[in-house]
Motif scaffolding. Structure first.
Motif, mmCIF file in Angstrom:
data_model
loop_
_atom_site.group_PDB
_atom_site.id
_atom_site.type_symbol
_atom_site.label_atom_id
_atom_site.label_comp_id
_atom_site.label_asym_id
_atom_site.label_seq_id
_atom_site.Cartn_x
_atom_site.Cartn_y
_atom_site.Cartn_z
ATOM 1 N N GLY A 72 0.837 -1.157 0.020
ATOM 2 C CA GLY A 72 -0.161 -0.010 0.202
ATOM 3 C C GLY A 72 0.802 1.452 0.019
ATOM 4 N N GLY A 73 0.167 2.282 -0.144
ATOM 5 C CA GLY A 73 0.984 3.740 0.054
ATOM 6 C C GLY A 73 -0.090 4.836 0.143
ATOM 7 N N MET A 74 0.422 5.824 0.133
ATOM 8 C CA MET A 74 -0.259 7.082 0.627
ATOM 9 C C MET A 74 -0.748 7.782 -0.866
ATOM 10 S SD MET A 74 -0.705 7.317 3.819
ATOM 11 C CE MET A 74 -1.134 9.182 4.002
ATOM 12 N N GLU A 107 1.057 1.033 8.947
ATOM 13 C CA GLU A 107 2.013 1.648 8.370
ATOM 14 C C GLU A 107 1.488 2.924 7.843
ATOM 15 O OE1 GLU A 107 4.389 0.258 5.203
ATOM 16 O OE2 GLU A 107 6.101 0.855 6.259
ATOM 17 N N LEU A 108 0.129 2.668 7.183
ATOM 18 C CA LEU A 108 -0.533 3.949 6.538
ATOM 19 C C LEU A 108 -0.866 4.989 7.628
ATOM 20 C CD1 LEU A 108 -2.733 2.065 3.728
ATOM 21 C CD2 LEU A 108 -0.623 3.596 3.468
ATOM 22 N N LEU A 111 1.959 6.965 8.918
ATOM 23 C CA LEU A 111 2.244 8.053 7.630
ATOM 24 C C LEU A 111 1.195 9.068 7.573
ATOM 25 C CD1 LEU A 111 3.376 5.725 4.604
ATOM 26 C CD2 LEU A 111 4.828 7.293 5.949
ATOM 27 N N GLY A 112 -0.030 8.957 8.333
ATOM 28 C CA GLY A 112 -0.870 10.194 8.502
ATOM 29 C C GLY A 112 -2.161 9.687 7.804
ATOM 30 N N ALA A 113 -2.514 8.618 7.192
ATOM 31 C CA ALA A 113 -3.889 8.163 6.885
ATOM 32 C C ALA A 113 -4.668 8.132 7.901
ATOM 33 C CB ALA A 113 -3.755 6.911 6.086
ATOM 34 N N SER A 114 -6.019 8.450 7.737
ATOM 35 C CA SER A 114 -7.373 8.304 8.504
ATOM 36 C C SER A 114 -8.454 7.595 7.916
ATOM 37 C CB SER A 114 -7.890 9.576 9.127
ATOM 38 O OG SER A 114 -8.027 10.644 8.132
#
Ligand SMILES: CC(C)(COP(=O)(O)OP(=O)(O)OC[C@H]1O[C@@H](n2cnc3c(N)ncnc32)[C@H](O)[C@@H]1OP(=O)(O)O)[C@@H](O)C(=O)NCCC(=O)NCCS
Length: 162
Positions: A72-74, A107-108, A111-114
């Motif tokens: 996954g990723g941002m 991890e997401l 990295l700041g994911a909501s």
């Protein structure tokens, strides 16, 4: 005993194999030419190596063998996406998918994911109940990114709060 870890370059071959087998086992109603194009394009050593170096992939090992891969990723400041999730077809329903989803999600979040997104092929009755039971809700239908003129393959966008 299975273990989840961040993927390294030495895992790329195992990742390509598990994703390729997983893809063939999942999309049985798609034309073979479509499946072959997708697996060749997405799950080849060169591309997956770049994604692994980018830190996108997680793997689950049973001993020395890769039995699942996910990544996954941002996609914006506060939104992450699960790009890929495959479990070895003979090893489903043993919590491997959950282990991978949880690792990517953690991890997401760091990295700041909501919000977390995932695209699922319409009719994928393996993955849709899996995602729904983990809080993902249907958002919209889209033409598949890799779909050529006339193929009209459809993906469903799901999202959840994380
Ligand atoms: C979707 C997938 C990753 C789930 O991985 P898994 O390791 O089998 O999943 P887990 O063992 O962690 O969880 C099992 C879940 O599968 C779902 N499921 C779907 N069909 C099921 C069935 N016939 N029996 C049991 N569980 C089923 C359930 O939601 C179950 O969740 P629960 O624990 O709440 O009951 C795996 O089935 C897979 O690789 N599918 C093919 C590839 C794919 O579709 N990937 C997603 C692309 S977007």
């Amino acid at each position: 005993m299975v273990t989840v870890q961040k993927a390294e370059l030495s895992h790329v071959k195992g990742i390509c194999e598990v994703c390729t087998r997983g893809y063939w086992a999942t999309y049985t109603s798609a034309p073979r030419s479509y499946i072959q194009r997708i697996v060749d394009g997405f799950y080849n050593v060169e591309r997956v190596s770049k994604e692994v170096q980018n830190g996108d992939y997680w793997v689950v090992f049973d001993g020395e063998i890769v039995v699942g891969a996910g990544g996954g990723g941002m996609i914006s400041e506060n939104e992450g996406e699960l790009y890929v999730l495959y479990v070895e077809p003979t090893r489903k329903y043993q919590d491997i998918g959950t282990l991978l989803l949880d690792a990517v999600t953690q991890e997401l979040k760091e990295l700041g994911a909501s919000i977390q997104w995932v695209s699922v092929a319409k009719g994928n009755q393996m993955a849709i109940p899996f995602y729904e039971s983990r809080g993902f809700r249907f958002y919209e239908e889209r033409k598949a990114y890799a779909s050529l003129e006339g193929e009209d393959r459809v993906v469903l966008r799901y999202k959840r709060s994380i």
